[in-house]
Design an enzyme around this catalytic site. Sequence first.
Site, PDB file in Angstrom:
ATOM      1  CB  SER A   1       7.409  -7.118  -7.577  1.00 33.20           C
ATOM      2  OG  SER A   1       6.481  -8.288  -7.219  1.00 33.20           O
TER       3      SER A   1
ATOM      4  N   GLY B   1       8.715  -7.035  -4.420  1.00 39.33           N
ATOM      5  CA  GLY B   1       8.841  -5.469  -4.370  1.00 39.33           C
ATOM      6  C   GLY B   1       9.152  -4.750  -3.122  1.00 39.33           C
TER       7      GLY B   1
ATOM      8  CB  THR C   1      18.646 -21.079   1.759  1.00 40.47           C
ATOM      9  OG1 THR C   1      19.399 -21.323   2.809  1.00 40.47           O
ATOM     10  CG2 THR C   1      18.807 -22.266   0.642  1.00 40.47           C
TER      11      THR C   1
ATOM     12  CD  GLN D   1       1.773  -1.653 -11.098  1.00 41.56           C
ATOM     13  OE1 GLN D   1       1.485  -2.081 -12.033  1.00 41.56           O
ATOM     14  NE2 GLN D   1       1.493  -2.377  -9.939  1.00 41.56           N
TER      15      GLN D   1
ATOM     16  CB  CYS E   1      -1.459  -2.535  -0.905  1.00 41.00           C
ATOM     17  SG  CYS E   1      -0.459  -3.478  -2.153  1.00 41.00           S
TER      18      CYS E   1
ATOM     19  CG  ASN F   1       0.527   1.512  -7.203  1.00 40.92           C
ATOM     20  OD1 ASN F   1       1.352   2.652  -6.933  1.00 40.92           O
ATOM     21  ND2 ASN F   1      -0.499   1.308  -6.338  1.00 40.92           N
TER      22      ASN F   1
HETATM   23  N1  PLP Z   1       5.493  -0.848  -5.842  1.00 36.37           N
HETATM   24  C1  PLP Z   1       4.709  -0.666  -6.414  1.00 36.37           C
HETATM   25  C2  PLP Z   1       4.396   0.425  -7.748  1.00 36.37           C
HETATM   26  C3  PLP Z   1       3.724  -1.714  -6.412  1.00 36.37           C
HETATM   27  O1  PLP Z   1       2.229  -1.741  -7.278  1.00 36.37           O
HETATM   28  C4  PLP Z   1       3.603  -2.742  -5.587  1.00 36.37           C
HETATM   29  C5  PLP Z   1       2.517  -3.947  -5.503  1.00 36.37           C
HETATM   30  O2  PLP Z   1       1.371  -3.879  -5.743  1.00 36.37           O
HETATM   31  C6  PLP Z   1       4.807  -3.051  -4.826  1.00 36.37           C
HETATM   32  C7  PLP Z   1       5.437  -1.623  -4.907  1.00 36.37           C
HETATM   33  C8  PLP Z   1       5.036  -4.146  -3.645  1.00 36.37           C
HETATM   34  O3  PLP Z   1       5.542  -5.300  -4.422  1.00 36.37           O
HETATM   35  P1  PLP Z   1       5.312  -6.588  -3.715  1.00 36.37           P
HETATM   36  O4  PLP Z   1       3.805  -7.099  -3.916  1.00 36.37           O
HETATM   37  O5  PLP Z   1       6.075  -7.461  -4.654  1.00 36.37           O
HETATM   38  O6  PLP Z   1       5.821  -6.463  -2.358  1.00 36.37           O
END
Ligand code: PLP
Length: 377
Positions: A199, A72, A237, A179, A326, A151
């Site tokens: 993602s 993502g 790649t 999400q 995160c 999220n």
């Molecule tokens: N955007 C949202 C709404 C997410 O919940 C997340 C991951 O928690 C991301 C972006 C980032 O995705 P990735 O973990 O695949 O980099």
Amino acid sequence: MNQTIYCDHAATTHLKEEVRDFMNQYEQDSYGNPSSLHPIGKKAKDLLIQARQICADCLQASPDELHFTSGGTESIHLALFGAIKANPKKKKIISSPIEHSAVYNTLKYLESKDYQIHWLKPNAEGQISSEELSEALDDNTALVTLMSANNEMGALQKVGEIAQICRTHEILFHTDAVQAAGKIPVDLSEAKVDLLSISGHKFYGPKGTGLLYKRKESKVARLSFGGNQEGGFRSGTENVLGWLGLAKALSLACSKLSQESQRLQEMQSVLMSALANLPAFVLNGPSKLEERLPGNLNYSIRGVSGDQAVLQMAFRGICVSSGSACSEGKIDPSRVILALNPSEPWRAGSSIRISLGALNHADQLDRILAALKSLVR
Ligand code: PLP
């Protein structure tokens, strides 16, 4: 000994058995470099074409509009930086303060580099107003980026309406659908979206896999230079096996979408009704089920910090999260919950997210509820 109950599907999901089997089936055949002219390369190339076609069918897009990525965050970066690079004279971006940090922190960086970011305020339930968006658009706007589903507190945005407004004004629109994909319908033949990020690990696919949809006609510049893979848009790649896994996971999720979302909403509804009777639990995000992501619950608990709540739930064998995964490990209050309730800052420091998914069943709800109730005892 009670088994651990995983209620953190918004943070990540396990690799589904069907996806693992599918990947195992192709493991031996997919190691070639799709750019190689020999039969092993050709086999890998065919599998990549197959993976892209599966995703295109799920999303109602054309295969050449889909670019595989590492997740993502990378998809979002290609979209945001690609959009502003293609429109260098325009210095305004419209977004909201409830975006995931992959978008939010990118915009904060751009704000420090001469870009004007117009932050649309969500209402108390997390929805962005289309009228306010229309008023904010002007000739200097390079891009609008608004998430499809939040999220943390699961608010769904009116993506179709937002996309139409941007298309009418001929302004690029990106939506972070990380999400949303696999949980609510994403139909790119309907929605007037220019860019959409996905993602794999959010819908039971492998980690480190992602997808960026870029509409053919949209003016978005490439950022990476190299071997010109992924239609010249993302060099490097290809992760053929990983992307096959993403494709399989997406097709499984899409084929069971309405059935699974109904199942999750039923469990969500049981928990929401029970918690509505407990004054210590204050719901964050939309109160109507149809305006939330299936399976998402987010509460602020009076007198209990979010981190404390997560640890106590874990002690009772239940995995939940405080705000975005995160930002886990930090004790910063949730900026998303704060943006919804600026006059009640306590809610941002006391929020927990329960995200139900494939690993949850109705017979777990009593234990989840008992654990939640014990937090305020
Ligand atoms: N955007 C949202 C709404 C997410 O919940 C997340 C991951 O928690 C991301 C972006 C980032 O995705 P990735 O973990 O695949 O980099």
